[in-house]
Design a protein around this motif. Structure first.
Motif, short mmCIF file in Angstrom:
data_model
loop_
_atom_site.label_atom_id
_atom_site.label_comp_id
_atom_site.label_asym_id
_atom_site.label_seq_id
_atom_site.Cartn_x
_atom_site.Cartn_y
_atom_site.Cartn_z
N LEU A 62 30.99 27.53 19.19
CA LEU A 62 30.43 28.08 20.10
C LEU A 62 29.17 28.76 19.63
CD1 LEU A 62 33.64 30.22 21.00
CD2 LEU A 62 32.63 28.66 22.36
N CYS A 63 29.06 29.20 18.24
CA CYS A 63 27.72 29.88 17.83
C CYS A 63 26.66 29.07 17.67
CB CYS A 63 28.16 30.77 16.55
SG CYS A 63 29.36 32.00 16.69
N TYR A 64 26.98 27.97 16.98
CA TYR A 64 25.98 26.94 16.42
C TYR A 64 25.78 25.82 17.57
CZ TYR A 64 22.79 24.58 13.46
OH TYR A 64 21.55 23.82 12.87
N GLY A 65 26.94 25.72 18.68
CA GLY A 65 26.36 24.72 19.43
C GLY A 65 26.42 25.00 20.93
N LEU A 66 27.34 25.64 21.61
CA LEU A 66 27.47 26.09 22.91
C LEU A 66 26.40 27.07 23.09
CD1 LEU A 66 31.27 25.85 23.97
CD2 LEU A 66 29.46 23.90 24.24
N LEU A 67 26.54 28.06 22.24
CA LEU A 67 25.47 29.31 22.58
C LEU A 67 24.02 28.78 22.70
CD1 LEU A 67 24.73 32.21 23.04
CD2 LEU A 67 24.77 32.31 20.50
N PRO A 68 23.31 28.12 21.59
CA PRO A 68 22.19 27.41 21.83
C PRO A 68 22.01 26.42 22.95
CG PRO A 68 22.77 27.47 19.46
CD PRO A 68 23.89 27.73 20.32
N LEU A 69 23.03 25.72 23.21
CA LEU A 69 23.02 24.70 24.38
C LEU A 69 22.70 25.61 25.71
CD1 LEU A 69 23.15 22.01 25.40
CD2 LEU A 69 25.37 22.16 25.72
N ALA A 70 23.33 26.61 25.88
CA ALA A 70 23.49 27.49 27.12
C ALA A 70 22.21 28.03 27.27
CB ALA A 70 24.37 28.30 26.88
N VAL A 71 21.47 28.67 26.10
CA VAL A 71 20.14 29.11 26.08
C VAL A 71 19.17 28.15 26.40
CG1 VAL A 71 18.40 30.59 24.63
CG2 VAL A 71 20.72 30.94 24.63
N SER A 72 19.31 27.04 25.78
CA SER A 72 18.09 25.84 26.18
C SER A 72 18.24 25.29 27.33
CB SER A 72 18.41 24.87 25.03
OG SER A 72 18.21 25.13 23.78
N LEU A 73 19.40 25.15 27.91
CA LEU A 73 19.60 24.75 29.47
C LEU A 73 18.91 25.78 30.28
CD1 LEU A 73 23.12 23.19 29.61
CD2 LEU A 73 21.06 21.89 29.57
N LEU A 74 19.04 27.04 30.26
CA LEU A 74 18.57 28.01 31.01
C LEU A 74 16.92 27.95 30.80
CD1 LEU A 74 18.74 30.41 32.88
CD2 LEU A 74 19.22 31.88 30.62
N SER A 75 16.58 28.16 29.26
CA SER A 75 15.25 27.91 29.28
C SER A 75 14.38 26.72 29.81
CB SER A 75 14.67 27.61 27.63
OG SER A 75 15.33 28.93 27.22
N LEU A 76 15.11 25.52 29.90
CA LEU A 76 14.44 24.27 30.22
C LEU A 76 14.53 24.25 31.80
CD1 LEU A 76 13.62 21.27 29.36
CD2 LEU A 76 16.01 20.53 29.69
N GLY A 77 15.26 24.98 32.20
CA GLY A 77 15.25 25.19 33.53
C GLY A 77 14.16 26.00 34.22
N VAL A 78 13.82 27.05 33.32
CA VAL A 78 12.79 27.82 33.80
C VAL A 78 11.34 27.26 33.51
CG1 VAL A 78 11.31 29.87 33.04
CG2 VAL A 78 13.80 30.01 33.25
N PHE A 79 11.34 26.24 32.46
CA PHE A 79 10.16 25.33 32.24
C PHE A 79 9.89 24.15 33.35
CE2 PHE A 79 8.62 21.15 30.46
CZ PHE A 79 7.45 21.73 29.92
N GLU A 80 11.11 23.76 33.78
CA GLU A 80 10.77 22.93 34.80
C GLU A 80 10.32 23.48 36.23
OE1 GLU A 80 10.99 19.72 35.04
OE2 GLU A 80 11.66 19.22 32.87
#
Length: 322
Positions: free
Chosen positions: A288-306
């Motif tokens: 959860l801490c090292y996998g899913l949490l960074p993934l969730a933040v990255s997906l959100l950030s990538l959506g904003v970038f797009e």
């Protein structure tokens, strides 16, 4: 028969392409069988008790170590960009690409494919070519690989109990390998051609920086897991290092997405039965801490970038790279 001859090479190539996927399925099936065996030996009461013994402070510590690890992973891309395409990519964009690509590949697996595809999408926004991006991926990946080598070298020289007194011999050999490698890079820019591929290596100062950064990144990543283990169940840190590195490498080699199941199997098999409920709790929290949490933040950030990319071009002025 002559009529069948032209189809034989094609059939052989199709079989060869299928074999890695078959191997992955076999490894995943074996990992699932072993996990089922190990989990069946645990009682739900012990697992529930292990959850209640995990304090929030250790979870917060794991998240902090995760932040340190991903900060260095971002710095790998910044260093790779400055070495491969100086002045053409803003620092924030290189750091963003490093975080998002590693968060994706850590969870989805196939680092070269997933991480490369994400970097391609991000870096083409500032006009980089496929060749430019390939060099960045190679240099950033080399930094991560050197992190594995440095941590393994340190653990062996430090002499973990799993080495049974023989760890210093391969540890010293790895130290000599690193020293000779840096001396080789110091003479002039180096490149190696393998078939049609030419691998360009960084200069000695850049490689030395990657060594130090890799040591910090791997130590932080390992600590994100280790800190979740209760003191009474955790082995000494130096004994935990080779277990973690072996589990991560086995997950990468298996091509199972995120090493899921393979990583857990090696970890659980390496601990005594009485410590496994605490270990299972730590494994879930680590995912959860090292996998899913960074993934969730990255997906959100990538959506904003797009969204921002569709609204207008991404600035690539040289001043942003300072």
């Amino acid at each position: 028969m002559p009529a069948d001859a032209p189809t034989t090479p094609s059939a052989s190539r199709s079989l060869l392409r299928f074999l890695p996927w078959l191997g992955t399925l076999v490894i995943l099936g074996a990992a699932a069988w072993f996990l089922r065996h190990y989990l069946a030996s645990m009682s739900w009461h012990d697992i529930k008790a292990a959850w209640t013994r995990l304090p929030p402070s250790r979870i917060a510590g794991s998240i902090a170590c995760t932040c340190v690890s991903f900060t260095v992973l971002a710095a790998f891309d910044v260093l790779a960009v400055r070495s491969a395409v100086p002045g053409r990519v803003p620092v924030w964009l290189a750091a963003f690409a490093g975080v998002v690509s590693n968060a994706m590949s850590n969870t989805l697996g196939f680092p070269a494919l997933t991480g490369g595809a994400v970097r391609y999408r991000i870096y083409t926004a500032v006009g980089l070519t496929a060749g430019d991006i390939a060099r960045i991926v190679w240099l950033a990946g080399m930094g991560v690989a050197l992190g594995f080598v440095v941590v393994t070298t340190g653990a062996l020289v430090w002499e973990p109990s799993i080495a049974h007194g023989w760890g210093r011999f391969p540890g010293v050999a790895l130290v000599l390998f690193l020293v000779v490698g840096l001396a080789w890079l110091a003479r002039k820019p180096r490149s190696v051609t393998i078939w049609r591929w030419t691998l360009i290596f960084p200069s000695a100062p850049v490689a030395g920086t990657q060594l130090l950064m890799g040591a910090v990144e791997m130590t932080a990543a390992i600590s994100a897991f280790y800190i979740l283990l209760p003191p009474e169940s955790a082995p000494p840190f130096v004994d935990f290092l080779p277990i973690y590195v072996a589990a991560v490498l086995a997950g990468v080699v298996s091509h199972v997405p995120g090493g899921l199941g393979v990583f857990e199997t090696i970890m659980i098999a390496s601990f005594p039965p009485e410590a496994r409920p605490d270990l299972l709790t730590a494994l879930v929290c680590y995912r959860l801490c090292y996998g899913l949490l960074p993934l969730a933040v990255s997906l959100l950030s990538l959506g904003v970038f797009e969204f921002r990319r569709r609204a207008g071009p991404v600035s690539s002025t040289a001043g942003n790279d300072e």
